[in-house]
Design an enzyme around this catalytic site. Structure first.
Site, PDB file in Angstrom:
ATOM      1  N   GLU A   1      -7.637  13.298 -22.246  1.00 51.93           N
ATOM      2  CA  GLU A   1      -8.423  12.531 -21.276  1.00 51.93           C
ATOM      3  C   GLU A   1      -9.602  13.415 -20.924  1.00 51.93           C
ATOM      4  O   GLU A   1      -9.428  14.489 -20.354  1.00 51.93           O
ATOM      5  CB  GLU A   1      -7.565  12.189 -20.056  1.00 51.93           C
ATOM      6  CG  GLU A   1      -8.253  11.249 -19.081  1.00 51.93           C
ATOM      7  CD  GLU A   1      -8.694  11.962 -17.824  1.00 51.93           C
ATOM      8  OE1 GLU A   1      -9.907  12.295 -17.735  1.00 51.93           O
ATOM      9  OE2 GLU A   1      -7.865  12.177 -16.940  1.00 51.93           O
TER      10      GLU A   1
ATOM     11  N   CYS B   1     -12.600  12.297 -12.779  1.00 51.48           N
ATOM     12  CA  CYS B   1     -12.937  11.792 -14.105  1.00 51.48           C
ATOM     13  C   CYS B   1     -13.168  10.290 -14.074  1.00 51.48           C
ATOM     14  O   CYS B   1     -13.751   9.723 -14.999  1.00 51.48           O
ATOM     15  CB  CYS B   1     -11.836  12.144 -15.096  1.00 51.48           C
ATOM     16  SG  CYS B   1     -10.191  11.594 -14.591  1.00 51.48           S
TER      17      CYS B   1
END
Length: 717
Positions: free
Chosen positions: A267, A306
């Site tokens: 990720e 994020c």
């Protein structure tokens, strides 16, 4: 080495069942970690001399063995115990977390959010998984005409360890959201937190170890560098990475990933978008909700998420209104300062290095055509813990900034991420243009679509879904109940294609299976039953009831057996029951289900599916229960449902039906004196044609209930 450095302890790791710290004499260089708000030196970090190969082997052996002694349900229950334990101590974690620059609200996201993941996976693991260590994936596939050879797929845990390499922004949630599914699966975890906030991860891991809840080897902690970690891993192991795309790409290029089969999920960077629909005028509820979400994503965790909104896509002509409204909300709601000061709503970035990186990225965006429409890159005045407002030279404080772009297609805005309280406003011409601009992020974790027009929402969502791991739809109906644009929930997948890493985390039980191997198995029904613990059609049965249909003398009704006596394959075969036209008519009149197939002979015959008036499917299921039930009180506490019901052959008046009920799956509850039993139910007619198939779900006591006489010889006649 200064006196201050000498007196500042090294942050310990937890490996091979004990806490470990390098010998000071052997440490050539240790990274310094400082308080994000004050610059105070907190700890030093080094792994010089750490035996990574030994830690990995310890997980593969001790961790695998100890976790394997528990079932999926038992491990899930331990997660609940751990969640309760940590929940009682979360205030201690808050105190440590303040040093990272996190506010009270940020702590709820990181600390409470991480603990919440444990609760969720505990619940879902016990509710959705079998109480065993084998998960069946899909239906059995017959591979021979006589049914003696068949195949299916199963999941079992991978035989190695999972190395979890985490980012600095969520030192607790980021670790626990990976640990929870791995633990339920039965795979040991080796945690490698980011250095700037690793001391908070160390604090929670220390609590986890001290709780005594986790089997030894379940978790190990590397505090510091782990550059040769992948050198010691192979196809048995897995890496779950969160961080920059450049680091992920370097790790993915390692020989043991490319050639050695190490599983790798990532990720990484994500230039997430939020799209304001053209129907959302300034006075609309959607516009207000959009601004609230935008400012939250800019300022929560100081934009160090994020999933934060980096690109704001608005209809042409709305850019100034959005900047003005967002700026006004920031002025009204945001108080910048040390999280330990009363009233602070936005803290510091994680470190001064991070502050330098974010400012550098914003300067790069400005140089590429972005206009600073709100905020400043000058060092801001911040509220200190003492209550004074001043510029803190050693603090990592930054004001929120909003950029506008005359050219929505400028390459930099779609490729440069300022990982802090910064966002860019772009304009689109129409919905197709909005989809195109969102896709220029080349793969993102999440996008918000804000509109109250169903057609707009449908077009935008379908258009961008292939470029995103999650789409968050915001309108007036959910503006106050949404979990938010930037909040991954444990029930749904977290990850995204392309630049976002191409990986998946969370997603409920999906993430448990990420830590397991799917294997095709082939064999006879008896052997498939033995492997899975679930009865398969064609496997042996111990049948009670009607001898004409396979009952063996001496077998008792399976409903007269508690779980300590009931076995997979215990079954009941009933005798036939005749279906009359009066039965069909009475059922239609009593229930009001007068569908023509049950009440109109000519219309029924004209239907290509029916030979004449036929019995209701629900009448047959009700009769099925009457044919298999054992009415006297005993181990069966309740019938709590049917699953997979299919009606296959119609039953006209004059036909007869019978039922075979077989104990298919037995799931004792870890915390209760009863468990679930899934029964395979098959209704046949007098020609042995299958009429209906379904699963009956019951709750059954583990032992014979003391309040009822032990009339275990009763069988259905």
């Amino acid at each position: 080495m200064t006196v201050t450095e000498t007196e500042t302890p090294l942050l310990p790791s937890y490996v091979q069942g004990e806490w470990w710290t390098p010998n000071e004499a052997d440490v050539q260089r240790a990274a310094e970690v400082r308080d994000a708000s004050t610059g105070e030196l907190l700890t030093r970090v080094s792994t010089e001399g750490l035996d990574l190969a030994g830690a990995i082997e310890y997980g593969r052996t001790v961790g695998q063995r100890n976790l394997g002694e528990l079932t999926l349900h038992e491990r899930a229950l331990k997660l609940k115990e751990l969640a309760i334990y940590l929940n009682e101590r979360k205030k201690d974690l808050y105190e440590v977390s303040f040093k990272t620059g996190a506010t009270k609200v940020d702590n709820m996201i990181d600390v409470d959010g991480g603990i919440g993941v444990l609760f969720t996976f505990s619940s879902k693991g016990r509710r959705e998984l079998p109480n065993s260590n084998v998960i069946i994936d899909g239906n059995m596939e017959p591979l021979s005409k006589d049914g003696s050879f068949a195949g299916e797929h199963i999941y079992t845990r991978i035989p190695g360890v999972v190395a979890q390499i985490n980012a600095f922004n969520f030192p607790i949630w980021g670790m626990l959201e990976k640990f929870a599914p791995a633990f339920v699966a039965g795979v040991p975890t080796l945690v490698k937190p980011a250095t700037p906030t690793g001391y908070l991860t160390e604090a929670v891991v220390r609590m986890m170890v001290e709780s005594g809840i986790l089997p030894e080897g379940s978790i190990q902690l590397i505090s510091g560098s782990a550059r040769d970690l992948l050198d010691h891993m192979d196809y048995r192991d897995m890496v779950a990475f969160t961080g920059s795309a450049s680091t992920a790409n370097a790790l993915k290029a390692h020989k043991n990933v490319v050639e050695g089969g190490v599983r790798f999920t990532a990720e990484t960077d994500s230039l997430n978008a939020a799209i304001l629909g053209p129907d959302a005028t300034e006075d609309s509820e959607e516009f207000k909700a959009f601004i609230r979400v935008l400012v939250t994503e800019m300022t929560a965790k100081v934009g160090q998420k994020c999933t934060a909104i980096r690109r704001v896509l608005v209809p042409k002509g709305m850019e100034d209104a959005v900047v003005k409204a967002a700026g006004a909300r920031i002025e009204d709601k945001i108080v910048l300062g040390d999280p330990r000061a009363e009233g602070v709503t936005m803290g510091a970035l994680a470190s001064t290095d991070q502050l330098k990186d974010v400012k550098g990225a914003v300067e790069k965006l400005i140089a590429a055509g972005g206009e600073l429409a709100y905020g400043s890159l000058e060092a801001p005045a911040a509220l200190t813990a003492a209550g004074t407002k001043e510029v803190v030279a050693d603090g990592a404080f930054m004001s929120p900034v909003i950029l506008k772009w005359a050219d929505a297609d400028a390459d930099a805005v779609h490729s440069t991420e300022a990982f802090g309280p910064a966002t860019s406003v772009l304009t689109y011409e129409d919905l197709d243009d909005a989809v195109r601009l969102a896709a220029r992020g080349e793969g993102s974790l999440v996008a918000t679509v804000c509109s109250n027009d169903p057609q707009t929402v449908q077009q935008l969502t379908v258009g961008i879904a292939g470029h995103h791991g999650r789409v968050h739809v915001l309108n007036r109906e959910n503006q106050f109940t949404t979990t938010g644009h930037g909040s991954p929930v444990p029930h749904l997948v977290h990850g995204g294609p392309g630049r976002a890493g191409g990986g998946e985390e969370l997603g409920g039980i999906r993430s448990v299976k990420h830590h397991m191997q799917r294997t095709a198995i082939q064999g006879s029904p008896n052997m498939l039953t033995a492997i899975t613990g679930v009865w398969h059609t064609g496997a042996d049965q111990q049948i009670a009831g009607c001898e004409k249909y396979g009952a063996q003398p001496g077998n008792i009704h399976p409903f007269r057996k508690p779980l300590d006596e009931l076995k997979i394959g215990d079954a009941l075969a009933s005798d036939l029951r005749l279906v009359t036209i009066e039965d069909i008519t009475d059922f239609a009149n009593e229930t009001g289900d007068t569908f023509y197939a049950h009440t109109d002979e000519e219309a029924a015959k004209a239907n290509p599916f029916f030979p004449a008036r036929v019995a209701h499917g629900y009448l047959l299921v009700s009769w099925g229960a009457g044919l298999f039930v054992s009415p006297a009180p005993g181990p069966v506490l309740a019938n709590y449902g049917l699953e997979n019901l299919r009606f296959i052959t119609p039953v006209p008046a004059g036909d007869s039906i019978r039922i075979t009920l077989t104990a298919k799956q037995i799931t004792p509850r870890v915390t209760d004196e009863y468990g679930e039993v899934r029964w395979d139910a098959v209704i046949h007619n007098q020609r042995d044609e299958i009429v209906a198939t379904y699963d009956v779900l019951t709750l059954v006591t583990k032992e014979w209930p003391e309040m009822y006489p032990k009339d275990k010889e009763a069988i259905t006649k």
